[in-house]
Design an enzyme around this catalytic site. Structure first.
Site, PDB file in Angstrom:
ATOM      1  N   HIS A 125       1.049  -1.176   0.127  1.00  0.00           N
ATOM      2  CA  HIS A 125       0.119  -0.068  -0.090  1.00  0.00           C
ATOM      3  C   HIS A 125       0.555   1.263  -0.120  1.00  0.00           C
ATOM      4  O   HIS A 125       0.774   2.001  -1.049  1.00  0.00           O
ATOM      5  CB  HIS A 125      -1.451   0.188   1.254  1.00  0.00           C
ATOM      6  N   ASP A 138      -4.497  -8.037  -3.860  1.00  0.00           N
ATOM      7  CA  ASP A 138      -5.031  -7.742  -2.796  1.00  0.00           C
ATOM      8  C   ASP A 138      -6.816  -8.476  -1.686  1.00  0.00           C
ATOM      9  O   ASP A 138      -6.920  -9.378  -1.554  1.00  0.00           O
ATOM     10  CB  ASP A 138      -5.408  -5.783  -2.185  1.00  0.00           C
TER      11      ASP A 138
HETATM   12 ZN   LIG Z   1      -3.469  -6.993   2.652  1.00  0.00          ZN
END
Ligand SMILES: [Zn+2]
Length: 439
Positions: free
Chosen positions: A265, A316
């Protein structure tokens, strides 16, 4: 040793071999590319359209796929989404997780992904331990083998429910109790076969107390180490309040950043955090479709790349599984944030989408002799791709345009169909339906 030849209408070769070339014959021996010859006469198995290197899914939580399209009706926040994810986690056991992950990994291969970094933290039953404490890891490895995808099992250390917060009932399934006990279990997992490797992960600075971070980093000295970093502003605020430092600073002090580390991220970074990632050689994995689904924000992708931080991509939470969409979103998010176009070149998007090195497969991701024979043929004659310039594939194509996928020299997807698993949509519907039917 048998030689297999793939003949590509077009193939995206490294710049040193001339970039996108026509009529490319690729010879494969024992899962590796042994020769690449442009302008070759047609021979062997034809790959239509544009063949690109296998695409890398560097951040996955396979079971989150069961939340797709089920976490929107009530609105809510990242944290209410997490509550739904916990309800799902409670329902899984090694058998049901094997069936779900087999279908999810099958979906990934159909989209052109030939490797996955599975950030795995659902280790234990609701109470006690499985007879094999790595039964959930084994379920994921078997699922990847069934689906024909390379797997890096990123065994994830998860010990706390937050800064100085004990894990709740669901989070106890994620926890080994202490970092040394986590090391013992993670080290006991023995990957079988050529397509499975072991890595490690720190769930986040919320879930691993600072004094435990060096133990995890030491275990990962010769393995990929991934960590969720600064996904939400609340994580940064809590870390500053508790430790007087940003999550990146805390990880750096613990020795957890370096060339084998990937910050997942990396959305809410200070300029000093970016400099720290650069200085330590740490990579960054962006997950744009999840970050927009969860309202995380837009991370500083261009700033990181300009600093020399290698970028990779992941699906993800699997709100979407489409590597073309992830690469496109990397560019489009930058345009929305910067009010400028052309923030990444086509070659830079390809590099991010094929960064298998980020999950410990440095010998995969280029159509070049010596590299693993992972090939993805994308049709250029569909509604979306007809008439495009081939290097515009990441601006135009979707996962539905993938025709053939070759992993380590073997055809796993042909004409858009998984040759071993058959109807992956039906597998997904059955396994996800069963999970939510449980009381
Ligand atoms: Zn994750």
């Amino acid at each position: 040793v048998p030689v297999t030849t793939y003949w590509c209408e077009r193939a995206w070769l490294p710049d040193g071999l001339g970039g996108i070339a026509e009529s490319v014959a690729i010879e494969v021996t024992d899962g590796r590319i042994t020769s690449v010859l442009p302008s070759a006469p047609r021979t062997g198995t034809t790959l239509p359209g544009l063949t690109v290197p296998g695409l890398a899914n560097c951040h996955s939580h396979a079971f989150h796929r069961a939340l797709r399209g089920r976490a929107h009706a009530d609105g809510g926040t990242f944290w209410t989404w997490r509550d739904g994810m916990y309800r799902l986690a409670e329902r899984l056991n090694p058998d049901s997780y094997h069936r779900l992950a087999r279908a999810v990994f099958g979906e990934m291969v159909l989209t052109g992904m030939t490797s996955v970094g599975e950030f795995h933290y659902l280790h234990h039953p609701a109470s006690g331990r499985y007879t094999d404490p790595n039964a959930m890891s084994a379920a994921l490895a078997a699922a990847a083998s069934d689906a024909g995808i390379r797997l890096t099992l990123l065994d994830t250390c998860y010990l706390a429910g937050g800064f100085d917060v004990e894990p709740n009932a669901v989070q106890r399934r994620f926890s080994d109790g202490s970092a040394p006990v986590w090391v013992d279990r993670a080290a006991a997992f023995r990957p079988e076969g050529d397509l499975v490797r072991l890595g490690a992960a720190i769930h986040s600075v919320r879930a691993v107390p600072s004094q435990a971070l060096p133990t995890v980093a030491a275990f990962a000295a010769d393995r990929p180490l991934h960590v969720h970093l600064s996904e939400q502003p609340a994580e940064n605020e809590d870390c500053l309040a508790r430790h007087g430092r940003t999550p990146a600073e805390l990880l750096h002090e613990a020795g957890a950043l370096g060339p084998r580390t990937v910050a997942v991220h990396a959305t809410h970074l200070t300029d000093e955090d970016v400099a720290t990632l650069r200085r330590t050689g740490t990579g960054a994995c962006f997950c744009p479709t999840t970050e927009r689904d969860l309202g995380d924000g837009i991370g500083p992708a261009r700033q990181l790349r300009d600093a020399g931080v290698p970028l990779s991509l992941g699906s993800d939470s699997h709100a979407v599984i489409d590597p073309f969409e992830e690469a496109r979103a990397l560019e489009m998010n930058e345009r929305l944030a910067s009010l400028a176009r052309g923030r990444f070149t086509p070659e830079q998007l390809l590099a991010a989408a094929t960064n298998h090195a980020a999950i410990g497969w440095p010998e995969v991701g280029r159509i070049e002799p010596g590299f693993g024979a992972d090939l993805v043929a994308v049709r250029l004659d569909t509604l979306r791709t007809s008439g495009i310039a081939p290097d515009g594939v990441f601006n135009a194509a979707t996962a539905s345009d993938v025709d053939t996928v070759v992993v380590a020299g073997s055809v796993v997807v042909r004409e858009g169909r998984h040759v071993r698993l058959g109807d992956v949509s039906a597998l997904l519907a059955d396994t996800i339906g069963e999970l939510w039917q449980q009381p």
